[in-house]
Design a protein around this motif. Structure first.
Motif, PDB file in Angstrom:
ATOM      1  N   ARG A  99      11.142-107.271 -47.498  1.00 44.70           N
ATOM      2  CA  ARG A  99      10.420-108.411 -46.916  1.00 44.70           C
ATOM      3  C   ARG A  99       9.006-108.491 -47.485  1.00 44.70           C
ATOM      4  NH1 ARG A  99      13.120-106.585 -42.231  1.00 44.70           N
ATOM      5  NH2 ARG A  99      11.261-105.482 -41.481  1.00 44.70           N
ATOM      6  N   GLU A 100       8.382-107.343 -47.664  1.00 44.20           N
ATOM      7  CA  GLU A 100       7.030-107.315 -48.238  1.00 44.20           C
ATOM      8  C   GLU A 100       7.034-107.842 -49.670  1.00 44.20           C
ATOM      9  OE1 GLU A 100       5.574-103.454 -45.591  1.00 44.20           O
ATOM     10  OE2 GLU A 100       5.966-103.242 -47.744  1.00 44.20           O
ATOM     11  N   GLN A 101       8.089-107.560 -50.423  1.00 44.82           N
ATOM     12  CA  GLN A 101       8.183-108.107 -51.771  1.00 44.82           C
ATOM     13  C   GLN A 101       8.164-109.637 -51.737  1.00 44.82           C
ATOM     14  OE1 GLN A 101      11.829-106.152 -53.261  1.00 44.82           O
ATOM     15  NE2 GLN A 101      10.551-105.339 -54.902  1.00 44.82           N
ATOM     16  N   ARG A 102       8.898-110.213 -50.785  1.00 45.19           N
ATOM     17  CA  ARG A 102       8.928-111.677 -50.698  1.00 45.19           C
ATOM     18  C   ARG A 102       7.561-112.215 -50.265  1.00 45.19           C
ATOM     19  NH1 ARG A 102      14.251-110.424 -48.795  1.00 45.19           N
ATOM     20  NH2 ARG A 102      13.689-110.633 -46.597  1.00 45.19           N
ATOM     21  N   GLN A 103       6.877-111.490 -49.381  1.00 50.26           N
ATOM     22  CA  GLN A 103       5.535-111.911 -48.973  1.00 50.26           C
ATOM     23  C   GLN A 103       4.545-111.843 -50.137  1.00 50.26           C
ATOM     24  OE1 GLN A 103       4.795-109.218 -45.740  1.00 50.26           O
ATOM     25  NE2 GLN A 103       6.372-110.147 -44.434  1.00 50.26           N
ATOM     26  N   LEU A 104       4.812-110.937 -51.081  1.00 53.50           N
ATOM     27  CA  LEU A 104       3.950-110.798 -52.250  1.00 53.50           C
ATOM     28  C   LEU A 104       3.909-112.093 -53.066  1.00 53.50           C
ATOM     29  CD1 LEU A 104       2.288-108.735 -53.942  1.00 53.50           C
ATOM     30  CD2 LEU A 104       4.390-108.222 -55.180  1.00 53.50           C
ATOM     31  N   LEU A 105       4.980-112.859 -53.024  1.00 49.30           N
ATOM     32  CA  LEU A 105       5.025-114.126 -53.754  1.00 49.30           C
ATOM     33  C   LEU A 105       3.924-115.059 -53.264  1.00 49.30           C
ATOM     34  CD1 LEU A 105       8.885-114.621 -53.569  1.00 49.30           C
ATOM     35  CD2 LEU A 105       7.577-113.773 -55.525  1.00 49.30           C
ATOM     36  N   ASP A 106       3.739-115.121 -51.953  1.00 50.21           N
ATOM     37  CA  ASP A 106       2.684-115.980 -51.405  1.00 50.21           C
ATOM     38  C   ASP A 106       1.303-115.483 -51.816  1.00 50.21           C
ATOM     39  OD1 ASP A 106       4.459-117.719 -50.125  1.00 50.21           O
ATOM     40  OD2 ASP A 106       4.547-116.471 -48.331  1.00 50.21           O
ATOM     41  N   GLU A 107       1.140-114.164 -51.904  1.00 53.91           N
ATOM     42  CA  GLU A 107      -0.146-113.617 -52.340  1.00 53.91           C
ATOM     43  C   GLU A 107      -0.448-114.025 -53.781  1.00 53.91           C
ATOM     44  OE1 GLU A 107      -2.531-109.336 -52.734  1.00 53.91           O
ATOM     45  OE2 GLU A 107      -0.532-109.394 -51.835  1.00 53.91           O
ATOM     46  N   LEU A 108       0.570-113.996 -54.637  1.00 52.95           N
ATOM     47  CA  LEU A 108       0.376-114.400 -56.031  1.00 52.95           C
ATOM     48  C   LEU A 108      -0.045-115.864 -56.116  1.00 52.95           C
ATOM     49  CD1 LEU A 108       3.406-112.770 -57.904  1.00 52.95           C
ATOM     50  CD2 LEU A 108       1.021-112.066 -57.989  1.00 52.95           C
TER      51      LEU A 108
END
Length: 356
Positions: free
Chosen positions: A29-38
């Motif tokens: 889930r954190e990996q998917r949240q990383l997309l928004d950070e990028l």
């Protein structure tokens, strides 16, 4: 001038097999949240381009919710997005890269470098894709068409191993390309800015650590391309770190570990290796005591058996003579002379001498 963000090797849907199932799921889930950070970073920095250099997915297939998260995030990005599939997520029939993507996203689907002209920026973005899990040299013989424009390329490939089965890239190929910037992926440790001919090239490493072979801070490159050249800045991301800590166990392994821990470890995943001469540590008890201080913790016992060196003082030989000389003075400072005995015997017997 062109501003860009260069990321690679997100490996979405990684199994995180070394973690318990609940924490592995949390990490995905954190990996998917990383997309928004990028995307947020890209927008905050006013980037014109987002360059994603392969292995966005950990495999050639992707979970539906992961693909939806990725496309939703990229659709919200104000920059143009360019993706070059890699060896883990190669572009083949049935690949998520063959689906419909947002209008601001361009997927390079062929293993031959192809251009996308950006007239408003006086630039061309080139790219190519892996079509299977291995690839020959995709950059061999490539040369830009118009050197008067800015020429960038996004590509997954191995610029460190000439015999690599993963698109081996040489300094000669890069220098001959005429590119202004080559955005690479594949190698999971950041390269720093490198130059071959007039071409600046780099790989940012993986965007999120996934194991103890991917230690420390992870991030992306922010770049500026102008007539004066290309400048890169490494920008760390907020993901959890993997760290390895070696601790000399001594008589109290728990206290020894606590004394060496940095103040904030709850967010990260640690491997603690106990070393040095010690009684066998109770790893299970230590894990019970320490686990609440970490997101993930593993302990390893690499201690050596404790020896009563002074018992050898009465034997024959050079070692006995050395110990007898120290023993005569030991009463004045037992800790100092115990250390001297241990280090002296270690040197004579060829042990590894451990720092204290």
């Amino acid at each position: 001038m062109i501003k860009f963000l260069h990321a690679a090797d997100l490996h979405l849907d990684s199994p995180f097999a070394s973690l318990p199932p609940d924490k592995a799921a949390a990490r995905r889930r954190e990996q998917r949240q990383l997309l928004d950070e990028l995307v947020s970073l890209c927008d905050e920095e006013g980037c014109d381009l987002l360059l994603l250099a392969g292995d966005l997915f950990d495999a050639e297939a992707a979970r539906r919710d992961t693909w939806e998260s990725l496309t939703r995030s990229l659709r919200n990005c104000r920059a143009r997005v360019f993706i070059a599939p890699g060896n883990h997520d190669f572009c083949a029939p049935g690949s998520p890269y063959c689906a419909d993507w947002p209008d601001n996203v361009h997927i390079f689907r062929d293993p031959v470098p192809a251009p996308v002209a950006l007239d408003g920026l006086n630039a061309v973005v080139w790219g190519a894709a892996f079509s299977s899990s291995t690839s020959g040299p995709l950059l061999e013989g490539f040369r830009v068409d118009d050197p008067d424009q800015y020429n960038l390329m996004v590509l997954h490939g191995d610029a460190a191993t000439p015999s690599s089965p993963y698109n081996p890239i040489t300094a000669g190929q890069i220098a001959g390309s005429g590119l202004d910037y080559l955005a690479l992926g594949h190698i999971h440790a950041a390269s720093g800015a490198r130059t071959a001919g007039k071409t600046v090239y780099a790989w940012p490493g993986c965007a999120m650590g996934r194991g103890f072979d991917e230690l420390g801070e992870k991030g992306v490159y922010l770049g500026t391309l102008a007539d004066g050249g290309c400048e890169l800045t490494f920008r760390p991301l907020s993901g959890r770190r993997y760290e390895i800590l070696q601790v000399e166990a001594g008589d109290d392994p728990l206290s020894a570990i606590e004394a060496k821990l940095p103040p904030d470890t709850e967010h990260d995943i640690y491997r603690v290796i106990l070393t040095g001469p010690a009684e066998p540590p109770n790893l299970r008890a230590l894990e019970r005591e320490l686990s609440p201080r970490f997101f993930g913790l593993t302990l390893r016992d690499e201690t050596t058996p404790v020896r009563d060196l002074w018992a050898e003082a009465g034997e024959d030989g050079l070692k006995s003579l050395f110990l007898n000389l120290l023993s005569a003075r030991r009463e004045s400072d037992p800790a100092l002379y115990d250390l001297a005995a241990r280090l002296g015997v270690a040197a004579m017997e060829g042990w590894e001498v451990l720092d204290r």
